[in-house]
Design a protein around this motif. Structure first.
Motif, mmCIF file in Angstrom:
data_model
loop_
_atom_site.group_PDB
_atom_site.id
_atom_site.type_symbol
_atom_site.label_atom_id
_atom_site.label_comp_id
_atom_site.label_asym_id
_atom_site.label_seq_id
_atom_site.Cartn_x
_atom_site.Cartn_y
_atom_site.Cartn_z
ATOM 1 N N ALA A 91 0.446 0.796 -3.283
ATOM 2 C CA ALA A 91 1.140 0.501 -2.031
ATOM 3 C C ALA A 91 1.166 1.707 -1.099
ATOM 4 O O ALA A 91 1.018 2.858 -1.528
ATOM 5 C CB ALA A 91 2.566 0.050 -2.338
ATOM 6 N N ALA A 92 1.341 1.407 0.181
ATOM 7 C CA ALA A 92 1.445 2.470 1.179
ATOM 8 C C ALA A 92 2.743 3.243 0.965
ATOM 9 O O ALA A 92 3.758 2.683 0.548
ATOM 10 C CB ALA A 92 1.407 1.877 2.582
ATOM 11 N N ILE A 93 2.677 4.545 1.204
ATOM 12 C CA ILE A 93 3.847 5.407 1.081
ATOM 13 C C ILE A 93 4.485 5.545 2.452
ATOM 14 O O ILE A 93 3.836 5.961 3.416
ATOM 15 C CB ILE A 93 3.450 6.788 0.535
ATOM 16 C CG1 ILE A 93 2.852 6.650 -0.862
ATOM 17 C CG2 ILE A 93 4.658 7.719 0.496
ATOM 18 C CD1 ILE A 93 2.354 7.948 -1.437
ATOM 19 N N THR A 94 5.746 5.172 2.548
ATOM 20 C CA THR A 94 6.444 5.234 3.835
ATOM 21 C C THR A 94 7.607 6.206 3.732
ATOM 22 O O THR A 94 8.090 6.537 2.656
ATOM 23 C CB THR A 94 6.974 3.845 4.243
ATOM 24 O OG1 THR A 94 7.858 3.369 3.221
ATOM 25 C CG2 THR A 94 5.831 2.862 4.419
ATOM 26 N N GLY A 95 8.078 6.640 4.891
ATOM 27 C CA GLY A 95 9.189 7.587 4.921
ATOM 28 C C GLY A 95 9.042 8.495 6.112
ATOM 29 O O GLY A 95 8.124 8.346 6.930
#
Length: 283
Positions: A143-147
């Protein structure tokens, strides 16, 4: 030049993925040769296994992928086997390789377990190296890493290799290929140590490989993006197969270990390190 192309020779593109696989095969040959010598076999055995195992492994890897992606091929049967096949499954490759050893062991009358025990450390090493081909192909990620600000991850938060930047999505993703590669290197160390410490425990190294590798695959397969997962009854196929195989393999490992490994088998003269005269002299 595309990032997945290592170099070109006389107009022929050599891809990083192929280069990684071939590096693993070459290293695997030398390691397997060394390990089979510890059980009294010469290098001819490994060469014969490779000559049959590589083509059957490729065929098995392709057929396994096709079987669980039938909608892609049912109207394009001519695309199942081509020079530029896209889509190979490691489990199918392992099945093909095991089949090759089984056929040769029955034909040439050598121990099936002697070969598989010597082969699995090389196999997991080749898998560890081969996973870096997925990096150049930009595949096998989660999954894409968000933040960070606005949900975007800055380069200071998502650094390669724990996370990898995917051009197609223009975002950072969990680098599953990296985690599997590192875990495979660890399994290689465990298998090699076990083989050297318990050389007479035939079959144990083989079952330990399946137990450990299937365990990590059962975990990592659930982290892949849904669009890159093959499903069966709503369950990821690789995760289901991995979980079942892990339990079965661990059970067989315990059984084989408790009995001190499977029985030894006489080494055919054509594969023996010792000549007939040397063997008679020892007797």
């Amino acid at each position: 030049m595309d990032s997945n192309i290592a170099f070109s020779i006389f107009g022929l593109d050599i891809y990083w993925y192929s280069l990684m696989i071939m590096t693993g095969v070459v290293l695997g040959f030398f390691i397997s040769t060394k390990l089979t010598r510890k059980r009294g076999y010469n290098s001819e055995l490994v060469m014969d296994v490779l000559l049959l195992g590589i083509p059957l492994g490729i065929i098995g890897a392709r057929l396994y992928f096709v079987a669980f992606s039938w909608d892609m091929f049912k109207n394009n049967l001519d695309q199942i086997f081509t020079l530029q096949m896209e889509g190979l499954a490691i489990y199918g490759g392992v099945i093909g390789g095991v089949l090759a050893v089984l056929i040769l062991s029955k034909w040439k009358k050598f121990s099936f377990w002697d070969v598989t025990d010597a082969a699995v450390p090389s196999l997991i090493l080749a898998q560890a190296i081969g996973r870096w081909g997925n990096f150049f192909n930009q595949e096998i990620y989660g999954a894409a890493i968000t933040g960070g600000i606005g949900g975007q991850v800055g380069s200071h938060l998502a650094l390669f290799p724990p996370a990898v930047f995917i051009d197609a999505t223009q975002s950072w993703h969990v680098a599953l290929f990296f985690y599997e590669s590192m875990l495979n290197f660890i399994i290689f160390g465990i298998l090699l140590t076990f083989y050297l410490k318990k050389p007479g425990y035939r079959g144990c190294t083989t079952w330990l490989y399946f137990a450990l590798y299937c365990f990590i695959r059962a975990i990592l397969e659930g982290m892949r993006l849904p669009e890159y997962i093959l499903f069966f009854l709503g369950i990821p196929v690789s995760q289901l197969v991995s979980g079942v195989m892990c339990v079965i393999a661990f059970g067989f490992f315990i059984h084989a270990y408790r009995k001190g490994g499977y029985d030894a088998k006489e080494i055919p003269e054509s594969y023996s390190l010792k000549t007939a005269a040397e063997a008679s002299a020892e007797e």
